[in-house]
Write a protein that holds these residues in place. Structure first.
Motif, PDB file in Angstrom:
ATOM      1  N   VAL A 214      -0.877   5.097  12.212  1.00  0.00           N
ATOM      2  CA  VAL A 214       0.395   4.541  12.655  1.00  0.00           C
ATOM      3  C   VAL A 214       0.678   4.962  14.096  1.00  0.00           C
ATOM      4  O   VAL A 214       1.047   4.136  14.946  1.00  0.00           O
ATOM      5  N   GLU A 215       0.496   6.235  14.410  1.00  0.00           N
ATOM      6  CA  GLU A 215       0.798   6.733  15.748  1.00  0.00           C
ATOM      7  C   GLU A 215      -0.160   6.165  16.792  1.00  0.00           C
ATOM      8  O   GLU A 215       0.254   5.779  17.900  1.00  0.00           O
TER       9      GLU A 215
ATOM     10  N   ASN B 253       0.847  -1.192   0.000  1.00  0.00           N
ATOM     11  CA  ASN B 253       0.000   0.000   0.000  1.00  0.00           C
ATOM     12  C   ASN B 253       0.884   1.244   0.000  1.00  0.00           C
ATOM     13  O   ASN B 253       1.996   1.210   0.528  1.00  0.00           O
ATOM     14  N   PRO B 254       0.421   2.354  -0.565  1.00  0.00           N
ATOM     15  CA  PRO B 254       1.175   3.591  -0.373  1.00  0.00           C
ATOM     16  C   PRO B 254       1.130   4.030   1.081  1.00  0.00           C
ATOM     17  O   PRO B 254       0.101   3.890   1.751  1.00  0.00           O
TER      18      PRO B 254
ATOM     19  N   VAL C 188      -3.273   5.064   7.163  1.00  0.00           N
ATOM     20  CA  VAL C 188      -3.006   4.078   6.117  1.00  0.00           C
ATOM     21  C   VAL C 188      -4.261   3.247   5.896  1.00  0.00           C
ATOM     22  O   VAL C 188      -4.891   2.788   6.854  1.00  0.00           O
ATOM     23  N   LYS C 189      -4.630   3.046   4.625  1.00  0.00           N
ATOM     24  CA  LYS C 189      -5.713   2.126   4.265  1.00  0.00           C
ATOM     25  C   LYS C 189      -5.212   1.224   3.162  1.00  0.00           C
ATOM     26  O   LYS C 189      -4.724   1.705   2.129  1.00  0.00           O
ATOM     27  N   LEU C 190      -5.300  -0.095   3.383  1.00  0.00           N
ATOM     28  CA  LEU C 190      -4.789  -1.029   2.387  1.00  0.00           C
ATOM     29  C   LEU C 190      -5.603  -0.946   1.097  1.00  0.00           C
ATOM     30  O   LEU C 190      -6.829  -0.826   1.115  1.00  0.00           O
ATOM     31  N   THR C 191      -4.896  -1.040  -0.036  1.00  0.00           N
ATOM     32  CA  THR C 191      -5.547  -0.963  -1.342  1.00  0.00           C
ATOM     33  C   THR C 191      -6.393  -2.196  -1.614  1.00  0.00           C
ATOM     34  O   THR C 191      -7.501  -2.101  -2.146  1.00  0.00           O
ATOM     35  N   ASN C 192      -5.884  -3.380  -1.248  1.00  0.00           N
ATOM     36  CA  ASN C 192      -6.549  -4.628  -1.600  1.00  0.00           C
ATOM     37  C   ASN C 192      -7.219  -5.321  -0.404  1.00  0.00           C
ATOM     38  O   ASN C 192      -7.498  -6.509  -0.447  1.00  0.00           O
ATOM     39  N   HIS C 193      -7.461  -4.555   0.668  1.00  0.00           N
ATOM     40  CA  HIS C 193      -8.184  -5.088   1.829  1.00  0.00           C
ATOM     41  C   HIS C 193      -8.752  -3.900   2.605  1.00  0.00           C
ATOM     42  O   HIS C 193      -8.398  -2.749   2.344  1.00  0.00           O
ATOM     43  N   ASN C 194      -9.634  -4.186   3.560  1.00  0.00           N
ATOM     44  CA  ASN C 194     -10.317  -3.092   4.263  1.00  0.00           C
ATOM     45  C   ASN C 194      -9.620  -2.652   5.545  1.00  0.00           C
ATOM     46  O   ASN C 194     -10.178  -1.865   6.307  1.00  0.00           O
TER      47      ASN C 194
ATOM     48  N   ALA D  51       6.366   2.466   9.420  1.00  0.00           N
ATOM     49  CA  ALA D  51       5.496   1.886   8.395  1.00  0.00           C
ATOM     50  C   ALA D  51       5.989   2.337   7.021  1.00  0.00           C
ATOM     51  O   ALA D  51       6.111   3.538   6.769  1.00  0.00           O
ATOM     52  N   ILE D  52       6.290   1.369   6.162  1.00  0.00           N
ATOM     53  CA  ILE D  52       6.754   1.678   4.813  1.00  0.00           C
ATOM     54  C   ILE D  52       6.072   0.744   3.822  1.00  0.00           C
ATOM     55  O   ILE D  52       5.524  -0.293   4.195  1.00  0.00           O
TER      56      ILE D  52
END
Length: 329
Positions: free
Chosen positions: A84-85, A66-67, A73-79, A98-99
């Protein structure tokens, strides 16, 4: 800087955890299905609950398919979605990095041994030149490792899997047009991924007048092509490999990747010999005037089982060293 440290590689299908107990000494890997957990934090808590109290890490790094452009952060291919903090605080971690998962894989390239890679295109890598990285899996990851002044290297964090893709053969055009009719814009990931391999086969089936009620899974397509000798599966496999060769060649040109091109992800390492004999190599260098330039670029398939973890360890070490140089006031 205390050990152990927690490393988590989050893909679209699986999340893998391991502890780094000393610099680049990474222990056993535990894998969970992404779909079995309501959140990444829940999966991390489950893994942490298996550790003895004296092995609970204070520092962690996660690589995501994911970017990662900010705290949310929200995953592109999952919900899955998270801050992060907020997750760092909730898990009582001192550090949480997180990268992007392919950024971590790019950072891992210098740490791969000869046993971790298989060369599938001849050429001689230039040690001082950039390296390109591409990998079809649940999605299509793209990154690179670019030498930095004074030593070291910078891993690129981009979304190259969503660039345009240009078909060449009739079968590739059939798959591209079917995707275009359904989606409009067709990114490389739409065809060069697990879902892409299934789509290519389904579109070829429809073109022959035998549309499928349920598309084959990627594994069914590759098994049909390589084990059962199914002609339509073989056409889908060849179209997939040819398109990957074209895109990988384009990425190599963009980065000037005379240090080599590396192919990761969850698909290609499963059938390296068949991939070597596929249209990939011919299409990689089919770049007109630049074909001679690419002819000298070697291509490697990453065969290591968990190759991104050393890159996560490197990213976490860099963060902690930076924190020591620039402590908070």
């Amino acid at each position: 800087m205390s050990y152990p440290r927690l490393l988590a590689d989050v893909g679209g299908t699986n999340v893998r955890f391991a502890l780094e107990t000393a610099p680049m000494r990474i222990g056993a890997v535990t894998a969970y299905k992404v779909a079995d957990h309501v959140s990444l934090e829940a999966a991390m808590r489950q893994y942490l609950s298996t550790l003895p109290d004296d092995a609970r890490p204070a520092h962690a790094a996660i690589g995501l398919a994911n970017p990662v452009t900010g705290d949310h952060v929200k995953l592109t291919n999952h919900n899955w979605a998270f801050s992060v903090e907020a997750m760092r605080q909730s898990l009582a971690l001192q550090t949480l990095v997180a990268i992007n998962d392919f950024t971590s894989l790019a950072l891992a390239l210098p740490h791969l041994s000869d046993d971790d890679i298989v060369q599938v295109r001849p050429g001689t890598a230039v040690a001082t030149a950039p390296r390109a990285l591409i990998g079809p899996g649940t999605g299509l990851g793209v990154s690179g490792l670019v030498p930095a002044p004074g030593g070291g290297a910078v891993a690129l964090a981009g979304e190259g899997g969503h660039i345009e893709v240009m078909p060449v053969t009739d079968d590739e055009w059939i798959a591209w047009r079917a995707a275009h009719d359904q989606l409009g814009r067709v990114s490389a990931e739409r065809l060069l991924s697990g879902m892409g391999l299934s789509h290519i086969h389904a579109s070829l089936s429809a073109e022959t007048g035998t549309p499928l009620d349920t598309p084959l899974t990627p594994a069914q397509v590759t098994d049909g092509a390589l084990k059962q000798g199914d002609p339509l599966c073989r056409r889908a496999f060849d179209a997939f490999c040819g398109l990957l060769g074209s895109v990988a060649g384009d990425i190599a040109l963009v980065l000037g990747a005379r240090g080599g091109v590396y192919i990761g992800g969850g698909i290609v390492p499963r059938f390296v010999q068949a991939f070597h004999a596929s249209p990939f190599n011919a299409r990689f260098v089919d770049k007109g005037r630049m074909g001679k330039y690419l002819a000298e670029v070697p291509v490697f398939v990453i065969a290591a089982e968990f190759p991104a973890l050393p890159g996560l360890a490197r990213a976490l070490a860099d963060r902690l060293q930076g924190d020591m140089r620039h402590p908070a006031t």
